[in-house]
Design a protein around this motif. Sequence first.
Motif, PDB file in Angstrom:
ATOM      1  N   SER A  51      42.144  80.427  17.239  1.00  0.00           N
ATOM      2  CA  SER A  51      41.927  79.252  16.385  1.00  0.00           C
ATOM      3  C   SER A  51      43.102  79.010  15.449  1.00  0.00           C
ATOM      4  O   SER A  51      43.625  79.945  14.839  1.00  0.00           O
ATOM      5  N   SER A  52      43.483  77.739  15.348  1.00  0.00           N
ATOM      6  CA  SER A  52      44.505  77.361  14.369  1.00  0.00           C
ATOM      7  C   SER A  52      43.879  77.012  13.021  1.00  0.00           C
ATOM      8  O   SER A  52      44.586  76.711  12.062  1.00  0.00           O
ATOM      9  N   ARG A  53      42.552  77.021  12.958  1.00  0.00           N
ATOM     10  CA  ARG A  53      41.867  76.818  11.686  1.00  0.00           C
ATOM     11  C   ARG A  53      41.903  78.106  10.887  1.00  0.00           C
ATOM     12  O   ARG A  53      41.795  79.194  11.443  1.00  0.00           O
ATOM     13  N   PRO A  60      32.671  81.555   8.257  1.00  0.00           N
ATOM     14  CA  PRO A  60      31.258  81.260   7.968  1.00  0.00           C
ATOM     15  C   PRO A  60      30.540  80.596   9.147  1.00  0.00           C
ATOM     16  O   PRO A  60      29.355  80.824   9.354  1.00  0.00           O
ATOM     17  N   VAL A  61      31.270  79.791   9.914  1.00  0.00           N
ATOM     18  CA  VAL A  61      30.681  79.116  11.065  1.00  0.00           C
ATOM     19  C   VAL A  61      30.308  80.136  12.138  1.00  0.00           C
ATOM     20  O   VAL A  61      29.205  80.101  12.703  1.00  0.00           O
ATOM     21  N   PHE A  62      31.209  81.060  12.410  1.00  0.00           N
ATOM     22  CA  PHE A  62      30.939  82.074  13.430  1.00  0.00           C
ATOM     23  C   PHE A  62      29.835  83.033  12.997  1.00  0.00           C
ATOM     24  O   PHE A  62      29.035  83.482  13.824  1.00  0.00           O
ATOM     25  N   VAL A  63      29.790  83.344  11.722  1.00  0.00           N
ATOM     26  CA  VAL A  63      28.714  84.202  11.205  1.00  0.00           C
ATOM     27  C   VAL A  63      27.366  83.527  11.414  1.00  0.00           C
ATOM     28  O   VAL A  63      26.390  84.163  11.842  1.00  0.00           O
ATOM     29  N   GLU A  64      27.294  82.235  11.131  1.00  0.00           N
ATOM     30  CA  GLU A  64      26.057  81.487  11.318  1.00  0.00           C
ATOM     31  C   GLU A  64      25.648  81.456  12.795  1.00  0.00           C
ATOM     32  O   GLU A  64      24.468  81.604  13.124  1.00  0.00           O
ATOM     33  N   THR A  69      22.091  83.209  17.235  1.00  0.00           N
ATOM     34  CA  THR A  69      22.046  83.499  18.667  1.00  0.00           C
ATOM     35  C   THR A  69      22.128  84.977  19.022  1.00  0.00           C
ATOM     36  O   THR A  69      21.771  85.368  20.137  1.00  0.00           O
ATOM     37  N   GLY A  70      22.632  85.790  18.094  1.00  0.00           N
ATOM     38  CA  GLY A  70      22.843  87.202  18.390  1.00  0.00           C
ATOM     39  C   GLY A  70      24.132  87.473  19.139  1.00  0.00           C
ATOM     40  O   GLY A  70      24.444  88.622  19.467  1.00  0.00           O
ATOM     41  N   ILE A  71      24.916  86.427  19.424  1.00  0.00           N
ATOM     42  CA  ILE A  71      26.172  86.575  20.172  1.00  0.00           C
ATOM     43  C   ILE A  71      27.326  86.741  19.177  1.00  0.00           C
ATOM     44  O   ILE A  71      27.514  85.916  18.289  1.00  0.00           O
ATOM     45  N   LYS A  72      28.095  87.797  19.357  1.00  0.00           N
ATOM     46  CA  LYS A  72      29.210  88.065  18.450  1.00  0.00           C
ATOM     47  C   LYS A  72      30.426  87.217  18.814  1.00  0.00           C
ATOM     48  O   LYS A  72      30.639  86.864  19.973  1.00  0.00           O
ATOM     49  N   VAL A  73      31.202  86.899  17.784  1.00  0.00           N
ATOM     50  CA  VAL A  73      32.438  86.137  17.980  1.00  0.00           C
ATOM     51  C   VAL A  73      33.582  86.907  17.324  1.00  0.00           C
ATOM     52  O   VAL A  73      33.504  87.286  16.162  1.00  0.00           O
ATOM     53  N   VAL A 304      26.001  74.447   7.964  1.00  0.00           N
ATOM     54  CA  VAL A 304      27.244  75.165   7.793  1.00  0.00           C
ATOM     55  C   VAL A 304      28.277  74.259   7.137  1.00  0.00           C
ATOM     56  O   VAL A 304      28.469  73.120   7.528  1.00  0.00           O
ATOM     57  N   GLU A 305      28.954  74.770   6.114  1.00  0.00           N
ATOM     58  CA  GLU A 305      29.965  73.978   5.423  1.00  0.00           C
ATOM     59  C   GLU A 305      31.098  73.652   6.387  1.00  0.00           C
ATOM     60  O   GLU A 305      31.625  74.512   7.075  1.00  0.00           O
ATOM     61  N   GLU A 306      31.509  72.386   6.423  1.00  0.00           N
ATOM     62  CA  GLU A 306      32.523  71.955   7.355  1.00  0.00           C
ATOM     63  C   GLU A 306      33.725  71.411   6.608  1.00  0.00           C
ATOM     64  O   GLU A 306      33.615  70.913   5.491  1.00  0.00           O
TER      65      GLU A 306
END
Length: 318
Positions: A51-53, A60-64, A69-73, A304-306
């Motif tokens: 990600s370039s972000r 916070p987005v990936f944590v949410e 979903t239970g899927i790790k990022v 989620v804050e964007e």
Amino acid sequence: MKTDQLKASYRYLLLIILAGLSAACSEKQEVEKINQATNIDHLSDPIIVYSSRKQHLIEPVFVEFTQQTGIKVEYTTDKAGALIQRIKTEGQNTPADLLITVDAGNLGYAASEGLFQTINSSVINDTVAPHLRDEQDLWTGLSLRARTIVYSTERVKPEDLSTYQALGESQWQGRLCLRTSKKVYNQSLVAMFIAEQGEVKAEQTVAAWIANLAIDPTSNDTKVMQAIEAGQCDVGIVNTYYFGRLEAKNPDLPLALFWPNQSVTEKSGVHVNVSGAGILKYSNNPDQARRLLEWLASEQREGVEEAAAPCRGRGRGR
């Protein structure tokens, strides 16, 4: 006697058939077990994102997503150009599943280099408007950002403003602040001018801007607004979410946004760009990457804050 022999032959043949069926069933069950185990393994594998972000925006987005979903990022951040070059160098050995970056230009370049596979998602097709997705289904927009004019409410009247190009007129000499052209946001804005007006007029616009600069170009949009607030200049061009962040810290901020190029003769309207993503061609986990992509584009991330407005809806605003 012949009858007994015939019966024995039938029994022998039946045993062979039953044995064959049993073996076939066992083999089929074994294959199903392997397939199930493989699916479970992929479910347990983390999704790898380039990600370039910046980290504080995407974490916070990936944590949410993981909580829901239970899927790790797992993710790596860098500049878009560096990430694209890294994916090209890694080739089939890339660990990454998904590329998230700002600017349709970056996404289009990655697609042209053969880095993406088709998304093939009805969720994306139903959620993201067609003009915010790649025509070949190789990437999709996830959020919008408008790049518009910001001005001092103490020294500028909104009726004094009209178009991006007008900021090069003599009344703004020594009153304009801009972010460096090294950043993709201004590059894309100028690319829009070139597409709509041709290279000659676009070059004239940029040259007029440079002549009207009050200070040297700043490193980011926040510094443009801080310079206006400090009285170093009166107008500038920024992405809207930078203004929102600054206003959230100071509700009495003496700045306001203006939407340029809105007249009937000015057909372009405000410059809008996207942040988006594509599933990488050599992803080891494309199904889960697609699931993350669908989640990012869906209503499930509403809380989620964007950093910018989501690409939901089918309309074409100006």
